[in-house]
Design an enzyme around this catalytic site. Structure first.
Site, PDB file in Angstrom:
ATOM      1  N   ARG A 103     -11.134 -35.016   5.741  1.00  0.00           N
ATOM      2  CA  ARG A 103     -12.316 -35.478   5.008  1.00  0.00           C
ATOM      3  C   ARG A 103     -13.189 -34.287   4.655  1.00  0.00           C
ATOM      4  O   ARG A 103     -13.374 -33.369   5.457  1.00  0.00           O
ATOM      5  CB  ARG A 103     -13.066 -36.558   5.786  1.00  0.00           C
ATOM      6  CG  ARG A 103     -13.978 -36.086   6.870  1.00  0.00           C
ATOM      7  CD  ARG A 103     -14.864 -37.212   7.399  1.00  0.00           C
ATOM      8  NE  ARG A 103     -15.654 -36.696   8.517  1.00  0.00           N
ATOM      9  CZ  ARG A 103     -16.673 -37.305   9.049  1.00  0.00           C
ATOM     10  NH1 ARG A 103     -17.044 -38.477   8.613  1.00  0.00           N
ATOM     11  NH2 ARG A 103     -17.337 -36.756  10.051  1.00  0.00           N
ATOM     12  N   THR A 107     -18.822 -34.401   1.033  1.00  0.00           N
ATOM     13  CA  THR A 107     -18.791 -35.693   0.331  1.00  0.00           C
ATOM     14  C   THR A 107     -18.327 -36.819   1.255  1.00  0.00           C
ATOM     15  O   THR A 107     -18.487 -37.989   0.934  1.00  0.00           O
ATOM     16  CB  THR A 107     -17.807 -35.629  -0.854  1.00  0.00           C
ATOM     17  OG1 THR A 107     -16.493 -35.399  -0.320  1.00  0.00           O
ATOM     18  CG2 THR A 107     -18.157 -34.522  -1.821  1.00  0.00           C
ATOM     19  N   ASP A 201     -16.744 -34.214  17.731  1.00  0.00           N
ATOM     20  CA  ASP A 201     -15.551 -34.129  16.888  1.00  0.00           C
ATOM     21  C   ASP A 201     -14.310 -34.321  17.762  1.00  0.00           C
ATOM     22  O   ASP A 201     -13.991 -33.470  18.600  1.00  0.00           O
ATOM     23  CB  ASP A 201     -15.514 -32.770  16.188  1.00  0.00           C
ATOM     24  CG  ASP A 201     -14.391 -32.713  15.168  1.00  0.00           C
ATOM     25  OD1 ASP A 201     -13.216 -32.895  15.559  1.00  0.00           O
ATOM     26  OD2 ASP A 201     -14.673 -32.517  13.976  1.00  0.00           O
ATOM     27  N   ASP A 204     -11.633 -31.497  17.582  1.00  0.00           N
ATOM     28  CA  ASP A 204     -12.057 -30.288  18.282  1.00  0.00           C
ATOM     29  C   ASP A 204     -11.988 -30.475  19.796  1.00  0.00           C
ATOM     30  O   ASP A 204     -11.584 -29.575  20.534  1.00  0.00           O
ATOM     31  CB  ASP A 204     -13.498 -29.906  17.896  1.00  0.00           C
ATOM     32  CG  ASP A 204     -13.584 -29.356  16.478  1.00  0.00           C
ATOM     33  OD1 ASP A 204     -12.525 -29.154  15.857  1.00  0.00           O
ATOM     34  OD2 ASP A 204     -14.711 -29.152  16.009  1.00  0.00           O
TER      35      ASP A 204
END
Ligand code: URA
Length: 210
Positions: A103, A107, A201, A204
């Site tokens: 992604r 945006t 995340d 991560d």
């Protein structure tokens, strides 16, 4: 879209440790596997089976076994890969397809950068693995991809979901057989598209920052 929140106390316990920022990658990966195994149990409740006759040491009896074609498990790269092992423990004879989606952090639009899937998914149950249902953009793109290959029966397994993401996916597929099994529905998304409180995340935390 049918949504099942699997708020079992063991799931909530493991999720709490997972969310903690002090939890290291090794423990995080292990917990993700355990959580997926528990969620998969719920998600496979309606997996297709057919009756079979067998002989036990005592007598003949009728049981049931998984039907063919086997279900297809589709982890979304990269973070969904951390869920694959836990899923395959529950349904080891499933086929595995891969979908690489990324992604754009500005945006928040998802695009496909890799795929390895059976060409024809007609009549096959598909289980999409993606730990975080945030804006819904990635999951919507992945579901559409599978629908375009003929899938008619899709179950997404997400460890944590946002209310915004659930609404977006539900609105995108109002009349299709798409279900969601999730361990928690969190409060909201923040301005960066992260789930709050969430866990940060997921990619991560599973594999380190790249
Ligand atoms: N993806 C993540 O890994 N975490 C979020 O909170 C949202 C999207």
């Amino acid at each position: 879209m049918k949504v099942l929140i699997a708020d079992h106390p063991l799931i909530t316990h493991k999720l709490t440790v997972l969310r903690d920022k002090e939890t290291n990658s090794q423990v995080f990966r292990h917990l993700v596997e355990e959580l997926v195994t528990l969620l998969a149990y719920e998600a496979t409740r309606e997996v297709k089976i057919h009756p079979v006759d067998i002989q036990t040491p005592v007598t003949k009896t009728r049981g049931a076994m998984l039907s063919t074609p086997r279900p297809v498990v589709v982890p979304i790269l990269r973070a969904g890969l951390g869920m694959l092992e836990g899923m395959m423990r529950v349904i080891p004879s499933a086929d595995v397809g891969f979908l690489g989606m990324v992604r754009d952090e500005k945006t928040l639009q998802a695009s496909t950068y890799a795929n390895r899937l059976p060409k024809d998914l007609k009549g096959r149950q598909c289980f999409i693995l993606d730990p975080m249902l945030a804006t819904g953009g990635t999951l919507i793109a992945a579901i559409q991809y599978l629908l375009d290959l003929g899938a008619t029966d899709i179950i997404a397994i997400c460890i944590i979901s946002s209310p915004e993401g659930i609404k977006a996916v539900g609105d995108a597929f109002p009349n299709t057989n798409v279900h969601l099994v999730t361990g928690a529905v969190d409060e909201k998304l923040n301005e960066h598209g992260y789930i709050v409180p969430g866990l940060g995340d997921a990619g991560d935390r599973l594999y380190g920052v790249v």
